[in-house]
Design a protein around this motif. Structure first.
Motif, PDB file in Angstrom:
ATOM      1  N   ARG A  18     -25.036  58.845   2.122  1.00  0.00           N
ATOM      2  CA  ARG A  18     -24.709  58.745   0.649  1.00  0.00           C
ATOM      3  C   ARG A  18     -24.989  60.004   0.144  1.00  0.00           C
TER       4      ARG A  18
ATOM      5  N   GLU B 168     -22.913  53.383  -3.343  1.00  0.00           N
ATOM      6  CA  GLU B 168     -24.145  52.600  -3.185  1.00  0.00           C
ATOM      7  C   GLU B 168     -24.004  51.501  -2.522  1.00  0.00           C
TER       8      GLU B 168
ATOM      9  N   SER C 277     -17.745  55.442   2.514  1.00  0.00           N
ATOM     10  CA  SER C 277     -18.631  54.266   2.402  1.00  0.00           C
ATOM     11  C   SER C 277     -18.341  53.095   3.733  1.00  0.00           C
TER      12      SER C 277
END
Length: 554
Positions: free
Chosen positions: A46, A219, A418
């Protein structure tokens, strides 16, 4: 002595070219540094996504208003400001010791780059009034960016093998300082009084909308897709970006030159070529984020070796970009672009067959094909997008095209990064490994962290499990990239206008036409000789991915 004959203008061009070389470096140099930064800064996937995307998001959201600020308040002044911001951001990046401050530094560098990129080209007409000299100058600037792309991984790898990770930012400092000196001593001040006003609300909506969207995507794997913050961010991003579109449409009805000219998307040639450019940029940026981690952490290469092993990708782009023009002349844009996308899809599907026992030979093969497919699809699509517009709107079109490219980059890193992160974490499976909870959590952050934990604990099993989990995630990403490329190839084959140059004239009749109400818009763009030249310069920059094919139509 007339300014057009002043020999110092070539020194100024050299300094500006060096500044643009820095931007070329920044497109690729960071990718080989990410594994090293993950190790030394204890950054997880991240954090690495944000380190890359902070630059891209700010660049994409502020490039159009930054260019307009230069037009209104002085191009030399704002170019000097951009170089100064880039200088400070690079210096901050070399001195910091946490991922959070690196992200802040990268955001500052993105703001500086947003000022530098359009304004370097905008000042060239005042330095080189002669069209032939100006064409050479534009070629030098675009070639500087193009040269920085393949040199970035090699220079970055060499620096990382001999110095600390901050050296990849430190190299920017003297080059930015050189550009600032050239601005102060050698550049005349120019401005365009007819340029539209910068709309603060539109700028704020674009920055917040894109940032919130990227935040939610990055996120999601960490917080969980059902986390309230993530769930709120997606509709908030849609609301902000919808507000941006509505406001710019309203401004377009009141002003002949809105900041974001969405009316350009009514041109089929521009619209569908933009879609191709966005998709290819999304795939390429995602792969440049993932592949260096595979080459370093899984295959065990050092940073310099990783830079060398990325050269097949860059070489494929350069070769295909040079071949694309003649191929379009023979076969037309539609066939060349769709064929490039098919090659890109084949490369992705081939890469998706990687297993823990695969060596570099397989990677070199599909990386080369990825470069060829990218060059064949990207260069004609960018050229076709600008050629589809009336001459008076090429400046606005090239600015919008550069913006959607940056948006594609930001989304590619966020979405594909992601997906990789989520797949890697779910497949790692360390519950029965016997490792302490803190070590398991650290290993789940990234494959680089897992190898560090394995080295400290002496666990070969952990290293093997991390490699297998990472390759599983990479293969999933590549398979999705292949599907996206195939779908886009079908769209290009059916909907892309088939532009084919005719002895130097721009486009097929179907591309040349414009809606009656738009054909006469934006008279201000050619209201002054200088404004026209600046627009033409921006046109040359807008075609530049592969700035590997500098100003091919000149």
């Amino acid at each position: 002595m007339k300014q057009g004959q002043d020999p110092r203008r070539w020194w100024a061009l050299g300094a500006l070219g060096a500044s643009m070389l820095v931007l070329g470096f920044d497109l690729t140099i960071l990718n080989v540094a990410l594994p090293e930064m993950a190790d030394q800064l204890r950054a997880d996937t991240r954090d690495m996504q944000w380190i890359v995307d902070a630059y891209v998001v700010v660049f994409a959201a502020t490039m159009l208003p930054a260019g307009l600020l230069g037009d209104r308040f002085g191009r030399r002044r704002m170019l000097l400001a951009g170089l100064g911001v880039f200088f400070v951001g690079s210096l901050l990046g070399t001195l910091t010791h946490s991922p959070e401050w690196v992200i802040v530094a990268r955001a500052g560098m993105g703001l500086g780059a947003a000022l530098i990129s359009p304004l370097v080209l905008a000042v060239l007409p005042s330095l080189f009034p002669d069209p032939k000299e100006r064409a050479k100058a534009i070629g030098v600037v675009t070639a500087s960016v193009a040269g920085g792309m393949p040199l970035g991984p090699i220079v970055g790898g060499w620096l990382l093998d001999h110095y600390w990770w901050g050296s990849i930012f430190l190299i920017n400092v003297p080059l930015a300082a050189l550009g600032m000196a050239a601005c102060l001593l050698l550049l005349p001040e120019t401005r365009d009084p007819a340029s539209p006003r910068v709309d603060p609300l539109s700028t704020l909506l674009s920055v917040l909308g894109l940032s919130v969207l990227v935040f939610a995507i990055i996120e999601g794997p960490e917080r969980g897709w059902s986390d309230p913050v993530v769930l709120v961010c997606f509709p908030l991003a849609v609301l902000l970006l919808t507000g941006l579109v509505l406001r710019e449409r309203a401004r377009g009805r009141k002003h002949t030159r809105p900041m974001l000219d969405l009316g350009l998307l009514r041109h089929p040639g521009f619209r569908w070529n933009c879609a191709v450019v966005t998709l290819v940029t999304l795939v390429l940026s995602g792969l440049l984020f993932i592949v260096p981690q595979y080459l370093q952490a899984v295959l065990g290469n050092d940073a310099f070796g990783t830079g060398l092993r990325l050269l097949p990708l860059m070489a494929g782009i350069v070769v295909a970009a040079r071949a694309a023009g003649p191929l379009v002349g023979r076969l037309g844009t539609r066939l060349v672009v769709s064929s490039g996308l098919v090659v890109l899809a084949f490369a992705a599907f081939l890469g998706a067959r990687t297993d823990p026992g695969s060596g570099y030979a397989l990677a070199a093969t599909w990386l080369t094909l990825t470069g060829i497919g990218t060059g064949l699809a990207m260069v004609p699509a960018m050229d076709g997008a600008v050629d589809a517009l009336p001459p008076a709107r090429t400046g606005s079109g090239s600015g919008l095209l550069m913006t959607v490219r940056q948006v594609g980059t930001a989304l590619g890193i966020a979405l594909l990064g992601s997906l990789l992160s989520g797949t890697y974490t779910s497949r790692l499976g360390l519950e029965d490994s016997g490792l302490p909870a803190a070590a398991r959590d650290a290993a789940g952050d990234s494959v680089v962290a897992a190898h560090l934990v394995a080295e400290q604990s002496g666990s070969r099993r952990l290293a093997g499990a991390a490699d297998a989990a990472f390759i599983g995630g990479m293969n999933q990403v590549l398979a999705i990239c292949g599907i996206l490329a195939l779908v886009t190839a079908c769209i290009a084959a059916t909907l892309l206008p088939d532009r084919r140059p005719k002895g130097g004239d721009g486009t097929e009749p179907e591309d040349a036409g414009t809606e009656p109400e738009e054909a006469g818009t934006e008279p201000e763009e050619d209201g002054t000789e200088e404004g026209t030249r600046a627009g033409n310069s921006q046109d040359s920059s807008g075609r530049g991915m592969a700035q590997s094919e500098p100003d091919a139509r000149q």
